[in-house]
Motif scaffolding. Structure first.
Motif, mmCIF file in Angstrom:
data_model
loop_
_atom_site.group_PDB
_atom_site.id
_atom_site.type_symbol
_atom_site.label_atom_id
_atom_site.label_comp_id
_atom_site.label_asym_id
_atom_site.label_seq_id
_atom_site.Cartn_x
_atom_site.Cartn_y
_atom_site.Cartn_z
ATOM 1 N N GLY A 58 0.822 -1.212 0.000
ATOM 2 C CA GLY A 58 0.000 0.000 0.000
ATOM 3 C C GLY A 58 0.853 1.258 0.000
ATOM 4 O O GLY A 58 0.486 2.277 -0.593
ATOM 5 N N GLU A 59 2.009 1.197 0.635
ATOM 6 C CA GLU A 59 2.897 2.361 0.676
ATOM 7 C C GLU A 59 3.360 2.740 -0.732
ATOM 8 O O GLU A 59 3.369 3.915 -1.107
ATOM 9 C CB GLU A 59 4.103 2.042 1.573
ATOM 10 N N ALA A 60 3.732 1.723 -1.508
ATOM 11 C CA ALA A 60 4.172 1.983 -2.885
ATOM 12 C C ALA A 60 3.005 2.415 -3.765
ATOM 13 O O ALA A 60 3.139 3.294 -4.621
ATOM 14 C CB ALA A 60 4.837 0.738 -3.462
ATOM 15 N N ILE A 61 1.854 1.797 -3.558
ATOM 16 C CA ILE A 61 0.662 2.173 -4.338
ATOM 17 C C ILE A 61 0.333 3.642 -4.064
ATOM 18 O O ILE A 61 0.114 4.430 -4.997
ATOM 19 C CB ILE A 61 -0.535 1.266 -3.970
ATOM 20 N N ASN A 62 0.330 4.035 -2.800
ATOM 21 C CA ASN A 62 -0.003 5.422 -2.456
ATOM 22 C C ASN A 62 1.049 6.405 -2.962
ATOM 23 O O ASN A 62 0.719 7.511 -3.386
ATOM 24 C CB ASN A 62 -0.210 5.559 -0.948
ATOM 25 N N ASP A 63 2.316 5.989 -2.938
ATOM 26 C CA ASP A 63 3.381 6.832 -3.491
ATOM 27 C C ASP A 63 3.113 7.134 -4.962
ATOM 28 O O ASP A 63 3.181 8.284 -5.406
ATOM 29 C CB ASP A 63 4.736 6.129 -3.323
ATOM 30 N N ARG A 64 2.811 6.110 -5.732
ATOM 31 C CA ARG A 64 2.568 6.307 -7.174
ATOM 32 C C ARG A 64 1.280 7.087 -7.417
ATOM 33 O O ARG A 64 1.199 7.882 -8.353
ATOM 34 C CB ARG A 64 2.531 4.956 -7.889
ATOM 35 N N LEU A 65 0.274 6.846 -6.596
ATOM 36 C CA LEU A 65 -0.985 7.598 -6.762
ATOM 37 C C LEU A 65 -0.768 9.081 -6.475
ATOM 38 O O LEU A 65 -1.308 9.939 -7.165
ATOM 39 C CB LEU A 65 -2.073 7.023 -5.844
ATOM 40 N N ARG A 66 0.037 9.388 -5.452
ATOM 41 C CA ARG A 66 0.332 10.799 -5.158
ATOM 42 C C ARG A 66 1.023 11.461 -6.349
ATOM 43 O O ARG A 66 0.713 12.587 -6.710
ATOM 44 C CB ARG A 66 1.202 10.926 -3.899
ATOM 45 N N ARG A 67 1.961 10.749 -6.970
ATOM 46 C CA ARG A 67 2.636 11.313 -8.145
ATOM 47 C C ARG A 67 1.647 11.500 -9.300
ATOM 48 O O ARG A 67 1.714 12.479 -10.040
ATOM 49 C CB ARG A 67 3.775 10.402 -8.605
ATOM 50 N N ALA A 68 0.747 10.516 -9.452
ATOM 51 C CA ALA A 68 -0.237 10.600 -10.540
ATOM 52 C C ALA A 68 -1.207 11.759 -10.315
ATOM 53 O O ALA A 68 -1.797 12.281 -11.252
ATOM 54 C CB ALA A 68 -1.008 9.286 -10.646
#
Ligand code: TXA
Ligand code: MG
Length: 328
Positions: free
Chosen positions: A313-323
């Protein structure tokens, strides 16, 4: 949260390539030697296996991965070459050079492996074991260095065991590697640019090109564990449709990227659920392809339901924040 696995080690003289390919073909994670460093391999076409790979490495963000192929012919099926990239491939493959190229239209590599980018990093390793495994599997293999994220790259099977025992399925022990540093990465999207110095000296590349490699822009942040590529220029995926995170309700005209069993009520809006069961590995596997799909439905925005911040989830949220960062 990570399931404890039994990590077997086999040496290269015992039908290792066949065993490794069987394991990879079944979605397993296999560490194997390349001439640069040991890689942690997964079937590049299997998004769930790739999500498990990020989980095993404990990567806090989905950095795009290098796809390994047995030869130039295989490389040409997944990326588009021009005269310059072809010249470099012919001069240095197999060997410690990774080329970043435009993806071929029908590239079979999962979106998660390229972090949703239109480009792909490719190399043909020179190690006999790596090439035997690639030929036995008959598909590209994505392989970051076989260490826990933030640790140094492993050059022996013992290093791999130290970091990843219990987290991966198999280690193929081919003894110490020859080069000991990662491959040199050259982007061939415009004038060839050195993204990461590595096992192939810059001067050798420049001799073949007949001119200097372009340096990346100075403002780009680099460090040992996070060399240039991610965060640099267009190196992370951003949809054109505005992305709204942590949505607890849906606004008119928004598409919904859902997570878990309790999906927000929607009318005619387009809804895609990253994982109805609330499984973060499945959600990671679907993330980039679903974002891409929702970007194409003509919605005013993409609302994203909250996603837990533990495990992948940490990596998913990181990429979503960038998106979610607005495009100009
Ligand atoms: O020697 C090596 O290259 C080893 C062996 C196992 O092959 N692999 C390796 O992988 O070092 P890794 O994941 O540790 O580093 C891959 C680098 C990352 O910095 C990543 O951001 C960059 O390649 N990369 C991958 N795809 C890219 C892309 N499409 N555009 C720009 N950079 C990319
Ligand atoms: Mg690495």
């Amino acid at each position: 949260m990570t399931v404890e696995l039994t990590t077997d080690t086999i040496s290269v003289d015992s039908g290792a390539a066949g065993a490794a390919a069987t394991c990879l073909g079944g979605g397993g994670l296999v560490a194997f030697p390349t001439e640069t460093v040991y890689g942690l391999g997964a079937d590049a076409t299997n998004a769930i296996a790739i999500a498990r790979l990020y989980q095993a490495k404990g990567r806090p963000s989905f950095n795009p991965l290098i796809a390994h192929v047995p030869d130039l012919a295989a490389a040409r099926r997944i990326a588009i070459f021009n005269d310059t990239s072809l010249k470099l491939a012919k001069a240095f493959w197999p060997g410690p050079l990774t080329l970043v190229l435009p993806k071929a239209p029908d590239c079979p590599v999962a979106d998660l492996a390229t972090a949703g980018l239109e480009t792909i990093a490719l190399r043909v390793p020179a190690h006999a074991v790596a090439r035997d495994i690639l030929r036995a599997l008959g598909k590209p293999i994505v392989a970051p260095s076989a260490n826990i994220s933030g640790h140094v790259s492993p050059t022996t099977a013992d290093h791999v065991r130290h970091d990843l025992a219990g987290r991966i399925d198999l280690i193929v022990d081919g003894g110490p590697v020859a080069v000991g540093v990662e491959s040199t990465i050259v982007s061939c999207l415009a004038a060839p640019m050195l993204l990461r110095p590595g096992g192939l000296p810059r001067a050798e590349i420049e001799r073949i090109l007949g001119h200097a490699l372009v340096q990346p822009p100075a403002e780009v942040e680099t460090n040992d564990t996070n060399p240039l590529a991610p965060g640099m220029m267009s190196s992370h995926y951003a949809p054109r449709t505005p992305v709204r995170l942590g949505a607890n309700s849906l606004k008119t005209g928004e598409a919904l990227l859902a997570f878990g069993p309790d999906v927000l009520p929607a009318g005619t809006e387009k809804v895609m659920n990253l994982s109805p069961a609330g499984d973060l590995v499945e959600a990671a596997a679907n993330l980039f392809s679903y974002l891409r799909a929702l970007d194409q439905v003509g919605a005013r925005g993409i609302a994203v339901m909250p996603i837990p911040d533990h495990g992948l989830g940490e990596a998913i949220n990181d990429r979503l924040r960038r998106a979610a960062i607005p495009q100009d």
